[in-house]
Scaffold this motif. Structure first.
Motif, mmCIF file in Angstrom:
data_model
loop_
_atom_site.group_PDB
_atom_site.id
_atom_site.type_symbol
_atom_site.label_atom_id
_atom_site.label_comp_id
_atom_site.label_asym_id
_atom_site.label_seq_id
_atom_site.Cartn_x
_atom_site.Cartn_y
_atom_site.Cartn_z
ATOM 1 N N GLN A 152 52.905 7.435 48.075
ATOM 2 C CA GLN A 152 51.702 7.916 46.909
ATOM 3 C C GLN A 152 51.054 6.823 47.525
ATOM 4 O O GLN A 152 51.397 5.522 46.341
ATOM 5 C CB GLN A 152 51.197 8.570 46.331
ATOM 6 C CG GLN A 152 49.958 9.423 45.531
ATOM 7 C CD GLN A 152 49.114 10.370 46.213
ATOM 8 O OE1 GLN A 152 49.640 10.771 46.538
ATOM 9 N NE2 GLN A 152 48.398 10.047 46.592
ATOM 10 N N ARG B 127 46.969 11.210 51.658
ATOM 11 C CA ARG B 127 46.968 11.376 50.474
ATOM 12 C C ARG B 127 46.060 10.995 49.111
ATOM 13 O O ARG B 127 46.590 11.848 48.054
ATOM 14 C CB ARG B 127 48.053 11.139 50.633
ATOM 15 C CG ARG B 127 49.576 11.591 51.360
ATOM 16 C CD ARG B 127 49.878 12.215 50.718
ATOM 17 N NE ARG B 127 50.883 12.426 50.033
ATOM 18 C CZ ARG B 127 51.666 11.897 50.036
ATOM 19 N NH1 ARG B 127 52.981 11.705 50.531
ATOM 20 N NH2 ARG B 127 52.598 11.551 48.384
ATOM 21 N N GLN C 12 43.334 14.562 48.557
ATOM 22 C CA GLN C 12 44.034 15.414 48.069
ATOM 23 C C GLN C 12 45.668 15.259 47.814
ATOM 24 O O GLN C 12 46.155 14.777 48.272
ATOM 25 C CB GLN C 12 43.834 16.579 48.893
ATOM 26 C CG GLN C 12 42.549 17.206 49.255
ATOM 27 C CD GLN C 12 42.648 18.050 50.451
ATOM 28 O OE1 GLN C 12 43.014 18.727 51.144
ATOM 29 N NE2 GLN C 12 41.413 18.831 50.906
ATOM 30 N N SER C 13 45.667 16.473 46.865
ATOM 31 C CA SER C 13 48.095 16.573 46.786
ATOM 32 C C SER C 13 48.869 16.499 47.213
ATOM 33 O O SER C 13 48.236 17.215 48.599
ATOM 34 C CB SER C 13 47.386 17.231 45.514
ATOM 35 O OG SER C 13 47.569 18.437 45.610
ATOM 36 N N LEU C 14 49.724 16.082 48.102
ATOM 37 C CA LEU C 14 50.722 16.653 48.577
ATOM 38 C C LEU C 14 50.492 17.662 49.305
ATOM 39 O O LEU C 14 50.925 18.376 50.559
ATOM 40 C CB LEU C 14 52.072 15.602 48.631
ATOM 41 C CG LEU C 14 52.905 15.553 50.126
ATOM 42 C CD1 LEU C 14 52.279 15.888 50.910
ATOM 43 C CD2 LEU C 14 54.494 15.573 49.353
ATOM 44 N N GLU C 15 50.736 18.764 47.597
ATOM 45 C CA GLU C 15 51.513 20.313 47.512
ATOM 46 C C GLU C 15 49.699 20.970 49.009
ATOM 47 O O GLU C 15 50.384 21.810 49.155
ATOM 48 C CB GLU C 15 51.001 20.581 46.011
ATOM 49 C CG GLU C 15 51.523 22.491 46.568
ATOM 50 C CD GLU C 15 51.400 22.785 45.362
ATOM 51 O OE1 GLU C 15 52.174 24.262 44.596
ATOM 52 O OE2 GLU C 15 51.217 22.458 44.336
#
Length: 398
Positions: free
Chosen positions: A344, A305, A308-311
Motif C-alpha cells: 500500500q 491503490r 481507492q481501497s484494495l477491496e
C-alpha cells in the motif's frame, strides 16, 4: 406421522441436548436442524421446541444450573448455554393474529399446530429424544423430491408474513430443483401489494442471501415471472448480472446487486437501508477512475491503490471484466494478483516537512503538500521521503 430415523447419531455432540432432555423430556429438535440432518449437512444451530411455557423453561434451566438467556421472551424463546454452545428453546405456538409483517402468538400444547404455522414443509419436521421423526406435512417426501412447498395454503402463509415470498425463492434455490412450485408462485404474484409493508432491513437480509445463493439466474427468472423482482428492483438488468456470473467471480452480494441495479444501484442501496459503507461502495462501483485493465502498469496500479481501497479495486476489476469480456480470463486474474501483491503506497511527507521549508501553516502549506503529492503520484508513488524533499527543494528554489 412418526418414524425411527437414526438422525441423532449424525450430530457430533448431543451432550447438551441430553442435558436439556433430562429437564424437558418432551422437547424436540425442530425446523432447519432436522431438515439439514436429513440432507446430511452440518448443523450449526440447534433449534428446539417444547410444550412447556417459557416461564417453566426458565425455571427448569435455572434449577439445573444451566445459564438461560431470555433472547425472545415475548415469542417464547430462551437460549440455553451449555458448554458455551447456544441451544435455542421455543415454546410451541400458534398464530392468533397476523398483519402481513408480524404475528400475535399464543402458546399451545399441540405439535401439529406449531408445525402448521411454519413456512415450508421441509422446515416443519421435528425429532424427539427417542430419535423419532415427526413429519405432519410430508416434508421428507418433498425434501427427497427437491421440492419446496408452503405448509397448507401458500396464499395464507404469505398473507401472514409477506417476507415468506422472498424466503420461498431463497429456499427453492438451495433445496429445490426445476420449476418452482406453481401454487407458491401464483400466491406470490397475487399478493405483491403486501410486499410494501415489509421493513427494508428484512427485505435486504433475504434478498442479499438470494444473491449469494445457488441457481441465481433461474431464481431471478422465476422472481421476474411473478412480478416480485420488478417490485424490488424496477428494470432489473439480469443480462448485466449474467455477464458478471459468466466471469466466475466471487459470490459477492454487493457486486451482484450493482450489476442487477445498474445506474439505480445507489438508490437501491438507500431503498434497502444498507450500511453507509455499502452505499458508498455501490457509488464507487459506477466510477471509471482509476482505470483498470490488464495492460495497466505498476505505476498505474499504485496510483489506483492510493485512490481507492484494495477491496474496492478488486471489486471494480470484476465489473470491468464483465463489461469488456464476460468470461473467465487469465490476464484479468493476473491483474488482481498484481494489485494484491503491491504494498500500500503512503505519501511520505507531512506538515512538519513543509514547516522545515519555511512554509507557514494554512492554505500555503496545503498547496505545498498538494504539489508534492501530485509529483509523487505522477512518478507512480515510488519516490521516498528524501526524493520528495529534494524535488520540493528544487521546486521551491526555482
Amino acid at each position: 406421522m412418526t418414524a425411527q430415523s437414526g438422525l441423532l447419531s449424525r450430530l457430533p455432540d448431543i451432550s447438551g441436548l441430553e442435558k436439556i432432555w433430562t429437564i424437558l423430556p418432551e422437547a424436540r429438535l425442530v425446523g432447519g436442524s432436522v431438515r439439514d440432518l436429513l440432507r446430511g449437512l452440518a448443523v450449526n444451530d440447534l433449534d428446539i421446541a417444547t410444550p412447556e411455557p417459557p416461564e417453566v423453561v426458565l425455571e427448569r434451566l435455572k434449577s439445573a444450573a444451566i445459564r438461560a438467556i431470555p433472547t425472545g421472551l415475548s415469542h417464547g424463546t430462551i437460549t440455553a448455554l451449555i458448554n458455551h454452545i447456544p441451544h435455542e428453546i421455543t415454546t410451541l405456538r400458534r398464530d392468533e393474529e397476523t398483519d402481513g409483517r408480524h404475528a400475535v402468538v399464543v402458546w399451545t400444547k399441540s405439535w401439529q399446530e406449531d408445525a402448521a404455522r411454519r413456512d415450508f414443509t421441509i422446515n416443519a419436521m421435528s425429532l424427539d429424544r427417542h430419535d423419532k421423526l415427526h413429519d405432519y406435512f410430508h416434508g421428507v417426501q418433498d425434501l427427497k423430491a427437491r421440492r419446496v412447498r408452503f405448509v397448507g395454503h401458500a396464499a395464507r402463509r404469505i398473507e401472514e408474513d409477506a417476507l415468506r415470498a422472498l424466503r420461498f425463492f431463497r429456499f427453492d434455490a438451495r433445496y429445490g430443483e426445476g420449476e418452482p412450485d406453481c401454487e407458491a408462485c401464483e400466491a406470490i404474484a397475487d399478493n405483491l401489494k403486501l410486499f410494501g409493508k415489509l421493513s427494508a432491513e428484512r427485505v435486504a437480509s433475504e434478498f442479499l442471501r438470494i444473491l449469494t445463493g445457488p441457481r441465481l439466474p433461474e431464481t431471478l427468472a422465476a422472481m421476474e415471472k411473478t412480478g416480485l423482482l420488478n417490485v424490488l428492483i424496477p428494470g432489473a438488468q439480469r443480462g448485466s448480472l449474467q455477464k458478471l456470473l459468466d466471469c466466475a467471480g466471487p459470490p459477492d452480494a454487493l457486486l451482484r446487486l450493482f450489476a442487477l441495479s445498474g445506474e439505480n444501484a445507489v438508490l437501491m442501496g438507500a431503498k434497502l437501508k444498507l450500511s453507509n459503507a455499502d452505499k458508498t461502495a455501490l457509488g464507487v462501483f459506477g466510477n471509471t477512475f482509476p482505470d483498470l485493465a490488464p495492460s495497466s502498469s505498476d505505476d498505474d496500479l499504485r496510483r489506483g491503490r492510493v485512490a481507492q481501497s484494495l477491496e474496492l479495486l478488486i471489486s471494480r476489476s470484476w465489473l470491468a471484466q464483465a463489461r469488456i469480456l464476460a468470461r473467465p480470463d487469465r490476464q484479468w486474474d493476473h491483474l488482481r494478483i498484481r494489485l494484491k501483491k503491491l504494498p500500500q503506497p503512503v505519501f511520505p511527507l507531512g506538515g512538519k516537512d513543509a514547516q522545515a521549508f519555511g512554509v507557514p501553516p494554512g492554505p500555503a502549506m496545503g498547496a505545498w503538500l498538494r504539489v508534492a503529492r501530485e509529483w509523487w503520484l505522477e512518478h507512480g508513488c515510488r519516490p521516498d521521503r528524501e526524493a520528495c524533499l529534494v524535488h520540493m527543494g528544487c521546486s521551491t528554489r526555482s
